[in-house]
Design a protein around this motif. Structure first.
Motif, PDB file in Angstrom:
ATOM      1  N   VAL A 114       0.875  -1.099   0.042  1.00 44.52           N
ATOM      2  CA  VAL A 114      -0.084  -0.040  -0.100  1.00 44.52           C
ATOM      3  C   VAL A 114       0.762   1.272  -0.113  1.00 44.52           C
ATOM      4  N   SER A 115       0.480   2.235  -0.833  1.00 49.11           N
ATOM      5  CA  SER A 115       1.263   3.382  -0.853  1.00 49.11           C
ATOM      6  C   SER A 115       0.545   4.736  -0.026  1.00 49.11           C
ATOM      7  N   ASN A 116       1.372   5.315   0.543  1.00 46.20           N
ATOM      8  CA  ASN A 116       1.045   6.740   0.917  1.00 46.20           C
ATOM      9  C   ASN A 116       1.878   7.775   0.457  1.00 46.20           C
ATOM     10  N   ILE A 117       2.153   7.505  -0.879  1.00 43.30           N
ATOM     11  CA  ILE A 117       2.772   8.877  -1.873  1.00 43.30           C
ATOM     12  C   ILE A 117       1.761   8.816  -2.844  1.00 43.30           C
ATOM     13  N   LEU A 118       1.089  10.092  -3.194  1.00 41.97           N
ATOM     14  CA  LEU A 118       0.418  10.427  -4.361  1.00 41.97           C
ATOM     15  C   LEU A 118       1.192  10.905  -5.504  1.00 41.97           C
ATOM     16  N   GLY A 119       1.070   9.942  -6.750  1.00 38.20           N
ATOM     17  CA  GLY A 119       1.921  10.688  -7.826  1.00 38.20           C
ATOM     18  C   GLY A 119       3.473   9.941  -7.756  1.00 38.20           C
ATOM     19  N   ASP A 120       4.479  10.807  -8.502  1.00 35.16           N
ATOM     20  CA  ASP A 120       5.761  10.402  -8.868  1.00 35.16           C
ATOM     21  C   ASP A 120       6.609  10.741  -7.578  1.00 35.16           C
ATOM     22  N   LYS A 121       7.212  10.066  -6.830  1.00 31.88           N
ATOM     23  CA  LYS A 121       7.856  10.403  -5.746  1.00 31.88           C
ATOM     24  C   LYS A 121       9.372  10.993  -6.182  1.00 31.88           C
ATOM     25  N   THR A 122       9.669  10.653  -7.438  1.00 32.17           N
ATOM     26  CA  THR A 122      11.096  11.231  -7.741  1.00 32.17           C
ATOM     27  C   THR A 122      10.941  12.601  -8.506  1.00 32.17           C
ATOM     28  N   LYS A 123       9.899  13.255  -8.590  1.00 33.21           N
ATOM     29  CA  LYS A 123       9.760  14.492  -8.929  1.00 33.21           C
ATOM     30  C   LYS A 123      10.331  15.568  -8.182  1.00 33.21           C
ATOM     31  N   LYS A 124      10.833  16.746  -8.857  1.00 30.51           N
ATOM     32  CA  LYS A 124      11.592  17.838  -7.903  1.00 30.51           C
ATOM     33  C   LYS A 124      10.610  18.800  -7.305  1.00 30.51           C
ATOM     34  N   GLY A 125       9.401  18.832  -7.398  1.00 30.09           N
ATOM     35  CA  GLY A 125       8.662  19.702  -6.880  1.00 30.09           C
ATOM     36  C   GLY A 125       8.586  19.830  -5.533  1.00 30.09           C
ATOM     37  N   SER A 126       8.222  21.076  -5.112  1.00 31.05           N
ATOM     38  CA  SER A 126       7.927  21.197  -3.489  1.00 31.05           C
ATOM     39  C   SER A 126       6.897  20.340  -2.900  1.00 31.05           C
ATOM     40  N   PRO A 127       7.311  19.370  -1.966  1.00 28.01           N
ATOM     41  CA  PRO A 127       6.414  18.415  -1.300  1.00 28.01           C
ATOM     42  C   PRO A 127       5.147  19.125  -0.660  1.00 28.01           C
ATOM     43  N   TRP A 128       4.092  18.392  -0.648  1.00 24.25           N
ATOM     44  CA  TRP A 128       2.983  18.839   0.210  1.00 24.25           C
ATOM     45  C   TRP A 128       2.489  17.539   0.852  1.00 24.25           C
ATOM     46  N   PHE A 129       1.912  17.778   2.032  1.00 26.84           N
ATOM     47  CA  PHE A 129       1.584  16.415   2.907  1.00 26.84           C
ATOM     48  C   PHE A 129       0.175  16.851   3.474  1.00 26.84           C
ATOM     49  N   LEU A 130      -0.676  15.777   3.386  1.00 22.92           N
ATOM     50  CA  LEU A 130      -2.021  15.664   3.947  1.00 22.92           C
ATOM     51  C   LEU A 130      -2.046  14.930   5.226  1.00 22.92           C
ATOM     52  N   LEU A 131      -2.328  15.103   6.277  1.00 18.83           N
ATOM     53  CA  LEU A 131      -2.236  14.574   7.574  1.00 18.83           C
ATOM     54  C   LEU A 131      -3.636  14.218   8.207  1.00 18.83           C
TER      55      LEU A 131
END
Length: 304
Positions: free
Chosen positions: A157-174
């Motif tokens: 099961v993944s708790n990553i949305l989309g491509d984790k290798t991207k260089k964009g600024s990460p955001w987090f839903l908690l």
């Protein structure tokens, strides 16, 4: 001029009083207590064997069904931290101790900033730092087992949305509404303020300075990965909604839904405007109602 004990007592009272008052105010109002479960520690380290699961409540028919908590062997070691303020003896001689009032309060500010910086570091490094199930906290391969006791076939099961290798600024839903949080602030000792004013001390004698230092012993770690989603995709309403759905679909071992509800969106300053548009705009550009309005609390961390 000989500095009398009564003057040093006044200095000590002022510095410690300003520090304590500011610290108590900040602790009562700061977000770090919302993000993390605060765990008291009384040893060199804490082992969190309970970060598996607690068995579900069932109808009691016959004898109790005994289930063991799945051992995680996740250990957090305490570390020492410090920050030190030097006060010139000449300032005490010249009765300038008032100038250190804001500095004393700023030491308390730094304690809280330290907590928040380290929680931001947990978020940023969650793509590589290991949590209780031996996977990175943000991972596409968290094992969820087919049987309620943690046995059987494991589904990834993944708790990553989309491509984790991207260089964009990460955001987090908690999800932060429960008694347990996705992060752990482990505290061996409360922040303490200590001083050195003895003229026989080498620093006082050689440098003509009194020392006041903050000392804290503790550490930081990860709780339940199921309470967090990370993404490096653009922060759009579509991706935000997908992250909410992804978290709400998490299941416990055995297949029952966990019932997790996302409560907070954590972003860097780069994503603040996008987050405000998603969470705080009542109307969309086309005039329709924004279904995401106030669906989560916004936390903007400058340390992300």
């Amino acid at each position: 001029m000989i500095i009398k004990d009564v003057v040093l007592d006044a200095l000590r009272t002022m510095v410690k009083g300003e520090f304590r008052t500011q610290l108590e105010f900040l602790i009562a109002n700061d977000i770090y207590k919302t993000l993390a479960t605060i765990i008291s520690s009384n040893s060199k380290s804490n082992t969190y064997g309970w970060l598996g699961k607690f068995p579900q409540i069932r109808e009691w028919v016959g004898d109790r069904v005994l289930e063991s908590i799945k051992e995680s062997s996740y250990t957090i070691e305490n570390k020492k931290y410090e920050a030190t303020l030097s006060i010139e003896r000449t300032d005490i001689e010249d009765d300038n101790i008032g100038i250190y009032k804001p500095l004393s309060r700023s030491m308390a500010d730094e304690v809280i900033a330290f907590f928040n910086r380290n929680l931001a570091t947990l978020l940023k490094e969650g793509f590589s730092n290991i949590c209780y199930d031996k996977e990175p906290f943000f991972s596409e391969e968290h094992p969820v087992y087919s049987n309620a006791d943690g046995t059987g076939t494991a589904e990834e099961v993944s708790n990553i949305l989309g491509d984790k290798t991207k260089k964009g600024s990460p955001w987090f839903l908690l999800s932060l509404s429960g008694s347990l949080k996705p992060f752990i602030l482990q505290q061996r000792n409360n922040p303490e303020l200590e001083e050195i004013t003895d003229t026989k001390n080498d620093t006082v004698f050689l440098k003509d300075k009194y020392l006041y230092g903050v000392r804290w012993r503790g550490s930081f770690g990860y709780g339940f990965w199921q309470q967090a989603i990370a993404s490096k995709e653009p922060l759009t309403s579509v991706n935000f909604e997908a992250a909410r759905l992804q978290m709400r679909q998490f299941k416990r071992d055995g297949g029952d839904p966990l019932g997790i509800v996302p409560t907070h969106l954590v972003v860097s300053s780069d994503n603040e405007v996008a987050a405000l548009q998603i969470l705080k705009a009542q109307l969309l550009d086309n005039g329709k109602s924004n279904i995401n309005y106030n669906t989560a609390e916004l936390v903007v961390s400058p340390w992300l």
